[in-house]
Design an enzyme around this catalytic site. Structure first.
Site, short mmCIF file in Angstrom:
data_model
loop_
_atom_site.label_atom_id
_atom_site.label_comp_id
_atom_site.label_asym_id
_atom_site.label_seq_id
_atom_site.Cartn_x
_atom_site.Cartn_y
_atom_site.Cartn_z
N GLY A 1 1.52 -83.35 49.20
CA GLY A 1 1.15 -81.96 49.72
C GLY A 1 0.39 -81.15 49.03
N GLY B 1 3.32 -75.10 48.23
CA GLY B 1 4.73 -75.64 47.69
C GLY B 1 4.29 -76.41 46.43
N GLY C 1 -0.43 -77.83 49.66
CA GLY C 1 -0.29 -76.68 50.05
C GLY C 1 0.31 -75.62 48.80
N VAL D 1 1.12 -90.09 53.60
CA VAL D 1 2.30 -90.70 53.28
C VAL D 1 2.77 -91.15 54.57
CG1 VAL D 1 4.55 -90.81 52.36
CG2 VAL D 1 2.82 -89.57 50.98
N ALA E 1 3.94 -68.60 53.42
CA ALA E 1 3.60 -68.71 51.84
C ALA E 1 4.49 -68.33 50.50
CB ALA E 1 2.12 -68.08 51.64
N GLN E 2 5.10 -67.33 50.81
CA GLN E 2 6.10 -67.02 49.70
C GLN E 2 7.06 -68.09 49.62
OE1 GLN E 2 6.21 -65.00 46.86
NE2 GLN E 2 4.17 -64.71 47.08
N GLU F 1 -4.00 -61.63 64.66
CA GLU F 1 -5.37 -61.55 64.00
C GLU F 1 -6.57 -62.07 64.53
OE1 GLU F 1 -3.11 -61.36 59.43
OE2 GLU F 1 -3.74 -63.36 60.39
#
Length: 468
Positions: free
Chosen positions: A9, A13, A11, A77, A325-326, A172
């Site tokens: 991944g 992380g 992203g 994967v 995200a954090q 949004e």
């Protein structure tokens, strides 16, 4: 031989874990299903024509080109052999395996339709560039088709937009569709008035942005009302088809004719999470996320770390950490720190401590809400904070510059820099699903084994990859 780290991944992380290992004596293999890193918080702006896909999805190889200990590989994967320490990968037309000493799994999350996967055929989610481009084609295309019709009911159906899910993404999205209809597209059609478009925001919970608290939730709903968005909370979606959506509220069922539906209501762990849990004996929660040790590794397998949206780990309040995200960024850095300590012969197992930097959501241009510690902001001050934070985490200087220019065009003016949409974008997802995996299909044609059974297998392979 250097320590082999496989990261699944690209992203937040996975990417931040890799960057934190840039000076470590490790050989990293990054496996990702796309060749780009996706800045998902701005995906709705791709769908509504503000930003291009390239500005929110820089190429992974470009982002990591200075880091010499990384080998980037394209693929999905399929399985993990925890005894042999090998991952099995399906690439475009080729299957391969990659051995590891340490495995970091940060494959993000997939859209959840709460057991009603058939809804996806008519209500795309907001998890990929493909989703955003399809929605862009559907949203702008709806106005074009409406302009061709003369029947009032048909026009109304094409000019009705339903967004399911009143969290940050749905809020949004609804706000931007409203700005499109009432501001950007105003006066551009000869036969319809774009301002008469109907935008509905539907959610089964009782409030908009319910995780932001009552005060900000109320302000967000008030701003949406000013934009002309019809908010329906405590309303459950019970059916979705090509021409409308059915909802249920207070025991009453209603059909809303609408050609364009957007699904932003829930997330679930990808199929890989269940396979990894089965292979390691780890437990999963209702959303399929894997329950991890305090240091984000798997029970009984300190060499495997699960990060971000895929992990279930309680925060200081006892509740599972949110899929934001954090959390992914900080857990990625923590896992990298554990690996470096292990290689240095130091004690590991230090628990991951999440520092909550707050939550942000835009409602419209110059209007947002922000919850940062005890601070609650709304309106223009919150919007300024939103701009600053998103620019800081947007990967690449070039992307920051072009994003600012496009925001200038869209927010100070009335234009949208990315209004181009094609028929292929609107219908490619359904066509590929029916056609099957192009690479497998080509192999079958070349070998002369294109039987119905092969075709069924091709389609199943595509579905597995999309789910994983």
């Amino acid at each position: 031989m250097s320590h082999r780290v496989v990261v699944v991944g690209a992203g937040f992380g996975g990417l931040f874990a890799i960057k934190a290992l840039r000076r470590a004596d490790v050989e990293i293999t990054l496996i990702n299903g796309t060749a780009y890193h996706l800045f998902q918080p701005l995906l709705y702006q791709v769908a509504t024509g503000i930003l291009s896909e390239g500005e929110v999805a820089p190429p992974i190889r470009e982002v990591l080109h200075r880091q010499k200990n990384v080998d980037v590989r394209l693929g999905w994967v399929q399985d993990v052999d925890v005894e042999a320490k090998v991952v099995s990968v399906a690439g475009p037309g080729i299957d391969y395996t990659v051995p590891y000493d340490t495995l970091i799994v940060a494959a993000g999350a997939s859209q959840s339709y709460f057991g009603n996967d058939e809804f996806a055929d008519h209500a795309p989610g907001m998890k990929s560039i493909d989703d955003a481009l399809e929605l862009r084609a559907k949203i702008f295309g709806a106005f074009e088709v409406a302009d061709l019709h003369t029947d009032p009911e048909t026009i109304e159906r094409w000019m009705t937009f339903v967004v399911v899910g009143a969290g940050p993404t749905g809020t949004e999205m609804a706000g931007q569709i409203a700005e499109l209809a009432h501001r950007t597209l105003r006066g551009q059609y000869r036969h319809i008035d774009s301002r008469k478009a109907r935008i509905l925001l539907v959610d089964a919970v009782g409030a908009v942005l319910n995780t932001f608290g009552d005060q900000l939730s109320a302000k967000a709903e008030k701003q949406l009302d000013k934009l002309g968005v019809e908010v329906r909370t405590n309303t459950k979606v019970v059916a979705v088809d090509s021409t409308g959506i059915e909802v249920e509220s207070d025991g009453r069922r209603e059909r809303i004719p609408a050609m364009t539906k957007v699904w932003a209501a829930g997330v679930a762990a990808p199929a890989l999470a269940a396979k990894l849990a089965a292979a390691t004996g780890a437990k999963t929660d209702r959303a399929g996320r894997i329950q991890v040790e305090p240091n984000t590794s798997l029970p009984g397998h300190p060499e495997i770390f699960v990060l971000g949206d895929m992990m279930n780990l309680a925060g200081e309040d006892g509740k599972p950490l949110p899929g934001v995200a954090q959390v992914a960024i900080q857990s990625g850095r923590h896992a990298a720190g554990q690996i470096k300590r292990r290689l240095a012969g130091k004690e590991t197992g230090q628990p991951f401590r999440y520092f909550d930097k707050g939550s942000l959501a835009t409602i419209s241009r110059f209007s947002a809400v922000a919850s940062i510690g005890k601070l609650r902001l709304s309106g223009f001050p919150a919007w300024v904070v939103w701009v600053a934070v998103h620019l800081f985490y947007l990967v690449g200087f070039k992307n920051r510059v072009t994003a600012v220019l496009h925001w200038f065009v869209s927010f100070l003016g009335r234009g949208r820099s990315e209004r181009v949409a094609t028929q292929q974008q609107a219908f490619a997802r359904q066509a590929i699903r029916a056609y099957g995996d192009p690479f497998r299909r080509a192999e079958a044609v070349q070998s002369g084994s294109q039987t119905p059974a092969v075709q069924a297998g091709v389609t199943r392979t595509t579905e597995v990859r999309q789910a994983g």
